[in-house]
Enzyme design. Structure first.
Site, PDB file in Angstrom:
ATOM      1  N   HIS A   1     -53.661  20.630   2.202  1.00 58.25           N
ATOM      2  CA  HIS A   1     -53.814  19.846   0.991  1.00 58.25           C
ATOM      3  C   HIS A   1     -55.629  19.661   1.166  1.00 58.25           C
ATOM      4  O   HIS A   1     -56.199  20.301   2.099  1.00 58.25           O
ATOM      5  CB  HIS A   1     -53.296  18.578   1.175  1.00 58.25           C
TER       6      HIS A   1
ATOM      7  N   GLU B   1     -55.905  21.604  -5.707  1.00 56.63           N
ATOM      8  CA  GLU B   1     -56.664  21.732  -4.429  1.00 56.63           C
ATOM      9  C   GLU B   1     -56.767  23.135  -4.251  1.00 56.63           C
ATOM     10  O   GLU B   1     -56.102  23.733  -3.423  1.00 56.63           O
ATOM     11  CB  GLU B   1     -55.838  21.007  -3.414  1.00 56.63           C
TER      12      GLU B   1
ATOM     13  N   ARG C   1     -52.407  18.369 -11.213  1.00 54.51           N
ATOM     14  CA  ARG C   1     -51.856  18.338  -9.799  1.00 54.51           C
ATOM     15  C   ARG C   1     -50.714  18.705  -9.701  1.00 54.51           C
ATOM     16  O   ARG C   1     -49.875  19.363  -8.964  1.00 54.51           O
ATOM     17  CB  ARG C   1     -52.017  17.138  -9.404  1.00 54.51           C
TER      18      ARG C   1
ATOM     19  N   HIS D   1     -50.263  21.269  -4.671  1.00 54.80           N
ATOM     20  CA  HIS D   1     -50.848  20.572  -5.860  1.00 54.80           C
ATOM     21  C   HIS D   1     -51.770  21.460  -6.204  1.00 54.80           C
ATOM     22  O   HIS D   1     -52.880  22.018  -5.856  1.00 54.80           O
ATOM     23  CB  HIS D   1     -51.467  19.179  -5.230  1.00 54.80           C
TER      24      HIS D   1
ATOM     25  N   GLU E   1     -55.509  18.023   5.638  1.00 51.31           N
ATOM     26  CA  GLU E   1     -56.495  17.404   4.439  1.00 51.31           C
ATOM     27  C   GLU E   1     -57.839  18.205   4.809  1.00 51.31           C
ATOM     28  O   GLU E   1     -58.479  17.622   5.590  1.00 51.31           O
ATOM     29  CB  GLU E   1     -56.489  15.895   4.267  1.00 51.31           C
TER      30      GLU E   1
END
Length: 416
Positions: A300, A174, A227, A171, A376
């Protein structure tokens, strides 16, 4: 040839410098979801109020992070108040954080006190490939839709090792992911402690620092919060890009993905429609010996989570779920020991939200890779995608420690 490519991109960056999308007085709201009616209310008003869900909510009892432009904020707050929904404002001016992320003076060398562009990351890859030819093997999975090479490196100190495969910045917005993974690469090449030296020398590492090269470049040059990819599948031409982490050919479009090209979670018109994903899977299928990859990591941000399959359902868990959770715990415990940063872990659908067509599920469901995770990284929403540059080194250091813990836990169950 590559030098010409870098010069071309630099010229394009300069040309676009005056065209950057701004987010002056945009606000990020944290909205608590108490029941399914709240979820439905947000879904029904998503297009009308142009809700940009940084972190969607999938079930009651959790919160959603939602960004709004100034012209819709009063209507949004009235909507929430009229339905007795609890909310708070986490960021009162998104543009202020964007401005703080951009360095006043760019460093000429790679370091981890500022966010680097694709051109700077690739120049650094050139440097380390020349400096460590006995350890580093460069590779490219192909070119993006806009013609940028999608580059990676293999780090291998000796033959016969099992491998970890890492892709980050799938993405574009990020940024902390590629910053963290380039730091990990540096650590693996010049280990500063014995535990990192151990995982560097006894595991092979295939690493793609920036997978979504077009989206990442666009986020630097034009629209910071971009994104998706940059391939236009919309018949009207209005909405550009695919969510590449919904585009893998495993349970594509079953859950947590959209057929609407204007959605942030648009899965593409068919599986592997975008070259970034079709070429990634082709590279793994055709250029890496079957069975070598034991761990697949998709990096991510944000939420501080270690997510395993399944993404498409919270009612079922994969056969290796207990082993996955043991390895996830190894990562989370090691991260916590460094700075006290807490990570939760579990399956995507049960822990965060449903998602299908994701890389980690493809890695497990198609390639039979025993330990596939989505990581994440920080934070939990104070800054979200706009983590200030001073957080890069702490995040990178604790994540490197996390990989040490992850590898050690994987050895404990004979995955490596």
């Amino acid at each position: 040839m590559y030098l010409k490519f870098v010069l071309l991109l630099a010229c394009l960056s300069l040309a676009r410098a005056g065209e950057q999308v701004r987010y002056d007085n945009y606000k990020l709201y944290k909205v608590h979801i108490k029941d399914t009616e709240d979820l439905q209310l947000l879904d029904e008003n998503e297009k009308a109020l142009k809700l940009n869900k940084w972190r969607p909510a999938s079930r009651p009892g959790v919160s959603s992070d939602i960004m709004l432009s100034p012209e819709y904020q009063e209507a949004f707050e009235s909507l929430l108040n009229s339905h007795n929904m609890t909310y708070s404002i986490k960021i009162d001016n998104v543009q202020r954080l964007i401005d703080e992320q951009r360095p006043k003076q760019r460093m000429s060398s790679m370091e981890w006190t500022q966010y680097h562009t694709l051109e700077e990351i690739y120049a650094w890859l050139d440097l380390i490939e020349a400096r460590y030819p006995h350890v580093v093997t460069p590779f490219s999975i192909g070119n993006s839709h806009e013609g940028r090479p999608i580059r990676g490196i293999k780090i291998s100190y000796k033959p016969g090792n099992s491998a970890v495969f890492i892709e980050s910045n799938i993405h574009g917005n990020e940024w902390i992911t590629s910053a963290t993974i380039t730091y990990l690469i540096d650590e693996l090449l010049v280990p500063r402690n014995p535990s990192v030296r151990d995982i560097a020398q006894n595991v092979d590492w295939y690493i793609i620092p920036v997978l979504n090269v077009d989206g990442f470049s666009y986020s630097h040059n034009v629209e910071r919060l971009w994104r998706k990819s940059r391939l236009n599948w919309d018949p009207t031409g209005e909405c550009v890009g695919t969510d590449l982490n919904r585009n893998f050919n495993y349970r594509w479009m079953e859950a947590g993905a959209s057929a609407d090209p204007c959605s942030q979670h648009y899965a593409g018109p068919f599986p592997e429609s975008d070259p970034e994903i079709s070429q990634l899977t082709s590279y793994i299928n055709n250029s890496i010996p079957e069975g070598i990859i034991k761990i697949y990591i998709s990096v991510h941000s944000y939420s501080q989570l270690v997510l395993s399959p399944w993404g498409h359902t919270a009612e079922e868990f994969p056969p290796h779920y207990p082993q996955m959770m043991g390895v996830a715990k190894g990562f989370a415990d090691a991260v916590f020991r460094r700075y006290g940063t807490p990570y939760n872990y579990g399956s995507s659908a049960a822990t965060l939200y449903e998602v299908s067509g994701a890389g980690k599920d493809w890695a497990y469901g198609v390639k039979n890779i025993t330990i596939p995770f989505t990581l994440e990284l920080r934070d939990r929403g104070e800054f979200g995608f706009l983590l200030p540059p001073e957080y890069i080194l702490p995040v990178a250091r604790e994540t490197t420690e996390g990989f040490v813990g992850l590898i050690q836990a994987a050895r404990g169950i004979n995955v490596l």
